[in-house]
Design a protein around this motif. Structure first.
Motif, PDB file in Angstrom:
ATOM      1  N   HIS A  93       0.831  -1.213   0.000  1.00  0.00           N
ATOM      2  CA  HIS A  93       0.000   0.000   0.000  1.00  0.00           C
ATOM      3  C   HIS A  93       0.860   1.255   0.000  1.00  0.00           C
ATOM      4  O   HIS A  93       2.070   1.202   0.246  1.00  0.00           O
ATOM      5  N   SER A  94       0.199   2.406  -0.237  1.00  0.00           N
ATOM      6  CA  SER A  94       0.884   3.701  -0.177  1.00  0.00           C
ATOM      7  C   SER A  94       0.170   4.694   0.733  1.00  0.00           C
ATOM      8  O   SER A  94       0.569   5.854   0.799  1.00  0.00           O
ATOM      9  N   ASP A  95      -0.894   4.270   1.405  1.00  0.00           N
ATOM     10  CA  ASP A  95      -1.587   5.180   2.308  1.00  0.00           C
ATOM     11  C   ASP A  95      -0.943   5.134   3.700  1.00  0.00           C
ATOM     12  O   ASP A  95      -0.154   4.259   4.020  1.00  0.00           O
ATOM     13  N   SER A 100      -1.069   0.781  12.533  1.00  0.00           N
ATOM     14  CA  SER A 100      -0.673  -0.598  12.248  1.00  0.00           C
ATOM     15  C   SER A 100       0.693  -0.900  12.833  1.00  0.00           C
ATOM     16  O   SER A 100       1.640  -0.138  12.658  1.00  0.00           O
ATOM     17  N   ASP A 101       0.803  -2.021  13.529  1.00  0.00           N
ATOM     18  CA  ASP A 101       2.077  -2.462  14.082  1.00  0.00           C
ATOM     19  C   ASP A 101       2.724  -3.553  13.228  1.00  0.00           C
ATOM     20  O   ASP A 101       3.711  -4.156  13.630  1.00  0.00           O
ATOM     21  N   TYR A 102       2.153  -3.816  12.062  1.00  0.00           N
ATOM     22  CA  TYR A 102       2.694  -4.836  11.161  1.00  0.00           C
ATOM     23  C   TYR A 102       3.204  -4.226   9.857  1.00  0.00           C
ATOM     24  O   TYR A 102       3.461  -4.940   8.906  1.00  0.00           O
ATOM     25  N   ASP A 103       3.324  -2.922   9.785  1.00  0.00           N
ATOM     26  CA  ASP A 103       3.607  -2.237   8.536  1.00  0.00           C
ATOM     27  C   ASP A 103       5.111  -2.082   8.343  1.00  0.00           C
ATOM     28  O   ASP A 103       5.763  -1.349   9.079  1.00  0.00           O
ATOM     29  N   VAL A 104       5.667  -2.756   7.354  1.00  0.00           N
ATOM     30  CA  VAL A 104       7.099  -2.724   7.069  1.00  0.00           C
ATOM     31  C   VAL A 104       7.339  -1.870   5.825  1.00  0.00           C
ATOM     32  O   VAL A 104       6.634  -2.002   4.822  1.00  0.00           O
ATOM     33  N   SER A 105       8.321  -0.986   5.885  1.00  0.00           N
ATOM     34  CA  SER A 105       8.655  -0.134   4.749  1.00  0.00           C
ATOM     35  C   SER A 105       9.315  -0.954   3.645  1.00  0.00           C
ATOM     36  O   SER A 105      10.259  -1.708   3.888  1.00  0.00           O
ATOM     37  N   VAL A 118       4.342  -2.702   3.406  1.00  0.00           N
ATOM     38  CA  VAL A 118       3.688  -4.019   3.392  1.00  0.00           C
ATOM     39  C   VAL A 118       3.070  -4.215   4.766  1.00  0.00           C
ATOM     40  O   VAL A 118       3.778  -4.332   5.763  1.00  0.00           O
ATOM     41  N   ASP A 119       1.751  -4.234   4.819  1.00  0.00           N
ATOM     42  CA  ASP A 119       1.018  -4.324   6.085  1.00  0.00           C
ATOM     43  C   ASP A 119       0.432  -5.725   6.236  1.00  0.00           C
ATOM     44  O   ASP A 119      -0.362  -6.171   5.409  1.00  0.00           O
ATOM     45  N   ALA A 127       5.859 -14.653   8.203  1.00  0.00           N
ATOM     46  CA  ALA A 127       6.814 -13.609   8.575  1.00  0.00           C
ATOM     47  C   ALA A 127       6.262 -12.655   9.631  1.00  0.00           C
ATOM     48  O   ALA A 127       7.028 -12.047  10.380  1.00  0.00           O
ATOM     49  N   ARG A 128       4.948 -12.532   9.714  1.00  0.00           N
ATOM     50  CA  ARG A 128       4.349 -11.602  10.676  1.00  0.00           C
ATOM     51  C   ARG A 128       4.598 -12.038  12.128  1.00  0.00           C
ATOM     52  O   ARG A 128       4.350 -11.272  13.064  1.00  0.00           O
TER      53      ARG A 128
END
Length: 200
Positions: A93-95, A100-105, A118-119, A127-128
């Motif tokens: 995503h791009s928003d 979110s605590d699962y959001d990786v750049s 990537v959320d 991997a989460r």
């Protein structure tokens, strides 16, 4: 052409999270960002499934572990140095997702500042469940690194470090040196929350 089959759920997978073996692209992504991540392939072209995870989800029973009563990802076999363990699959995503605590750049464009993440809050793969090393081991035994997958798309992966990983060891990474306060996973039966992820 890749054929899409429903992925088999790994043992101990939470019932309230959708299991994915290929990325899901959120409508928030611009056409340029989507083209960049997909490596120029058509939106209609199926992407290859992620490689089989070398880790398995296990409940953490050790009372001295900071995530006791929760879950982690453990090596299913001996993992050689510099080996891809599992791709970080989720909603690309791009928003903005500040809660979110699962959001990786995954990538940031220098020109327009668009950021791709990537959320894995509501959908993802093994991997989460990878924990931060703090309070578990003296140092990480794995790291985040991106790569182009076999289908040409950009994906974040979790890779073993120089020493490799013994069978049965927990796979742990560093979530960033300026991550001061860690929030351990709540049991996933009642919450999606894990760490706040900081990738540098």
């Amino acid at each position: 052409m890749y054929q899409c089959h429903p992925p088999k759920l790994p043992k101990n997978w939470p019932t309230d999270v959708l299991y994915l073996n290929t990325p899901y692209f959120h409508p928030s992504m611009s056409d340029d960002a989507l083209s960049f991540v997909r490596g120029g392939s058509s939106k209609r072209t199926p992407l290859p499934p992620s490689p089989h995870s070398l880790g398995m989800i296990r409940p953490i029973m050790d009372r001295s572990h900071p995530a006791h009563g929760q879950h982690g990802l453990f090596a299913a076999r001996k993992i050689s140095p510099r080996t891809l363990i599992v791709e970080y699959i989720g909603e690309v995503h791009s928003d903005e997702r500040p809660t979110s605590d699962y959001d990786v750049s995954l990538h940031r464009f220098a020109g327009n500042g668009e950021s791709i993440g990537v959320d894995a809050s509501n959908m993802g793969n093994e991997a989460r469940f990878v924990n931060d090393y703090r309070g578990i081991r003296p140092k990480p035994n794995a790291e985040f690194a991106d790569r182009r997958a076999t289908g040409g798309d950009l994906r974040m992966g979790i890779w073993s470090l120089a020493d490799g990983i013994r069978k049965g060891d927990e796979i742990v990474v560093s979530y960033g040196k300026d991550l001061v306060t860690l929030t351990w996973r709540a049991p996933y039966e009642s919450s999606y929350s894990i760490f706040a992820v900081a990738i540098h």
